[in-house]
Write a protein that holds these residues in place. Structure first.
Motif, PDB file in Angstrom:
ATOM      1  N   ASP A 129       0.847  12.020  -2.930  1.00  0.00           N
ATOM      2  CA  ASP A 129      -0.249  11.062  -2.753  1.00  0.00           C
ATOM      3  C   ASP A 129       0.246   9.741  -2.185  1.00  0.00           C
ATOM      4  OD1 ASP A 129      -2.379  12.604  -3.874  1.00  0.00           O
ATOM      5  OD2 ASP A 129      -1.621  12.139  -5.873  1.00  0.00           O
ATOM      6  N   LEU A 130       1.458   9.352  -2.563  1.00  0.00           N
ATOM      7  CA  LEU A 130       1.920   7.995  -2.278  1.00  0.00           C
ATOM      8  C   LEU A 130       3.060   7.918  -1.275  1.00  0.00           C
ATOM      9  CD1 LEU A 130       1.814   6.624  -5.926  1.00  0.00           C
ATOM     10  CD2 LEU A 130       0.011   6.616  -4.191  1.00  0.00           C
ATOM     11  N   GLN A 179       0.838  -1.199   0.000  1.00  0.00           N
ATOM     12  CA  GLN A 179       0.000   0.000   0.000  1.00  0.00           C
ATOM     13  C   GLN A 179       0.868   1.241   0.000  1.00  0.00           C
ATOM     14  OE1 GLN A 179      -2.299  -0.294   3.587  1.00  0.00           O
ATOM     15  NE2 GLN A 179      -3.827  -1.605   2.637  1.00  0.00           N
ATOM     16  N   TRP A 180       0.334   2.293  -0.640  1.00  0.00           N
ATOM     17  CA  TRP A 180       0.979   3.597  -0.594  1.00  0.00           C
ATOM     18  C   TRP A 180      -0.059   4.580  -0.116  1.00  0.00           C
ATOM     19  CZ3 TRP A 180       1.793  -0.001  -4.393  1.00  0.00           C
ATOM     20  CH2 TRP A 180       3.105  -0.455  -4.523  1.00  0.00           C
ATOM     21  N   ARG A 181       0.361   5.459   0.784  1.00  0.00           N
ATOM     22  CA  ARG A 181      -0.577   6.348   1.461  1.00  0.00           C
ATOM     23  C   ARG A 181      -0.049   7.769   1.523  1.00  0.00           C
ATOM     24  NH1 ARG A 181      -2.025   4.052   6.435  1.00  0.00           N
ATOM     25  NH2 ARG A 181      -2.587   6.083   7.202  1.00  0.00           N
ATOM     26  N   VAL A 209       7.453   3.138  -7.077  1.00  0.00           N
ATOM     27  CA  VAL A 209       6.081   2.632  -7.077  1.00  0.00           C
ATOM     28  C   VAL A 209       5.773   1.986  -8.425  1.00  0.00           C
ATOM     29  CG1 VAL A 209       3.637   3.227  -6.856  1.00  0.00           C
ATOM     30  CG2 VAL A 209       5.323   4.346  -5.382  1.00  0.00           C
ATOM     31  N   LEU A 214       8.041   7.947  -7.134  1.00  0.00           N
ATOM     32  CA  LEU A 214       7.111   7.364  -8.105  1.00  0.00           C
ATOM     33  C   LEU A 214       7.753   6.317  -8.998  1.00  0.00           C
ATOM     34  CD1 LEU A 214       5.005  10.489  -9.066  1.00  0.00           C
ATOM     35  CD2 LEU A 214       4.539   8.742  -7.346  1.00  0.00           C
ATOM     36  N   ARG A 272      -3.940   5.539  -0.877  1.00  0.00           N
ATOM     37  CA  ARG A 272      -4.331   5.976  -2.218  1.00  0.00           C
ATOM     38  C   ARG A 272      -4.204   4.861  -3.250  1.00  0.00           C
ATOM     39  NH1 ARG A 272      -6.293   9.845   0.273  1.00  0.00           N
ATOM     40  NH2 ARG A 272      -5.653  11.989  -0.093  1.00  0.00           N
ATOM     41  N   LEU A 273      -3.286   3.924  -3.023  1.00  0.00           N
ATOM     42  CA  LEU A 273      -3.027   2.874  -3.995  1.00  0.00           C
ATOM     43  C   LEU A 273      -2.574   1.618  -3.267  1.00  0.00           C
ATOM     44  CD1 LEU A 273      -2.533   1.987  -7.001  1.00  0.00           C
ATOM     45  CD2 LEU A 273      -0.246   2.978  -6.770  1.00  0.00           C
ATOM     46  N   PHE A 303      -1.359   9.841  -9.877  1.00  0.00           N
ATOM     47  CA  PHE A 303      -0.829   9.953  -8.526  1.00  0.00           C
ATOM     48  C   PHE A 303       0.448  10.772  -8.555  1.00  0.00           C
ATOM     49  CE2 PHE A 303      -3.078   5.937  -8.811  1.00  0.00           C
ATOM     50  CZ  PHE A 303      -3.937   6.020  -7.735  1.00  0.00           C
TER      51      PHE A 303
END
Length: 143
Positions: free
Chosen positions: A124-125, A10-12, A132, A129, A66-67, A120
């Motif tokens: 967001d994460l 998860q990414w938050r 991710v 990136l 978020r993801l 995103f």
């Protein structure tokens, strides 16, 4: 999920972001009152802006993730705090878009799911990136 499959990732939103937004909302209200000078419009506008900022902070508290990725697909945020499940066969592309303008480079992770595009940013994460995107690509089963 079988024991051989990779765990869910998860990414938050960073934990401090909603606090910063709430403090910003309080600062807006305070500034609206300080600079009101008998004008009722300024505090009202400051209050409206603060309410918007508090709503944005509330979203970060209610739906911080978020993801998420697992062997079956992705889960993305939908609307204010809803979730949308994207099975891997619905995901057409995972791209990292980099744009440089006036000495500043902006990155956006794009997940193209055919009829929808999910974007995103770094905030967001709470992760680079490119990392991710690599993790999503690695988790995606071979076609």
């Amino acid at each position: 999920m079988d024991p051989q499959s990779p765990p869910v990732r998860q990414w938050r939103v960073p934990r401090e972001v909603p606090v910063i937004k709430a403090v910003g909302a309080l600062a807006l209200v305070a500034l609206g009152l300080v600079f009101a000078a008998g004008d009722p419009v300024r505090p009202a506008l400051a209050g409206l802006a603060a309410a918007g900022l508090l709503g944005w902070a509330l979203r970060d508290v209610v739906a911080p993730v978020r993801l998420a990725v697992d062997p079956e697909g992705l889960t993305v945020l939908r609307g204010f705090a809803g979730r949308r499940r994207l099975p891997w066969d619905a995901v057409e592309a995972i791209r990292l878009d980099r744009r440089a303008r006036r000495g500043i480079t902006a990155e956006t992770l794009e997940i193209d799911a055919g009829e929808s595009l999910h974007l995103f940013g770094r905030r967001d994460l709470d992760a680079p990136l490119d990392e991710v995107a690599a993790a999503l690509t690695e988790a995606r089963p071979a076609r």
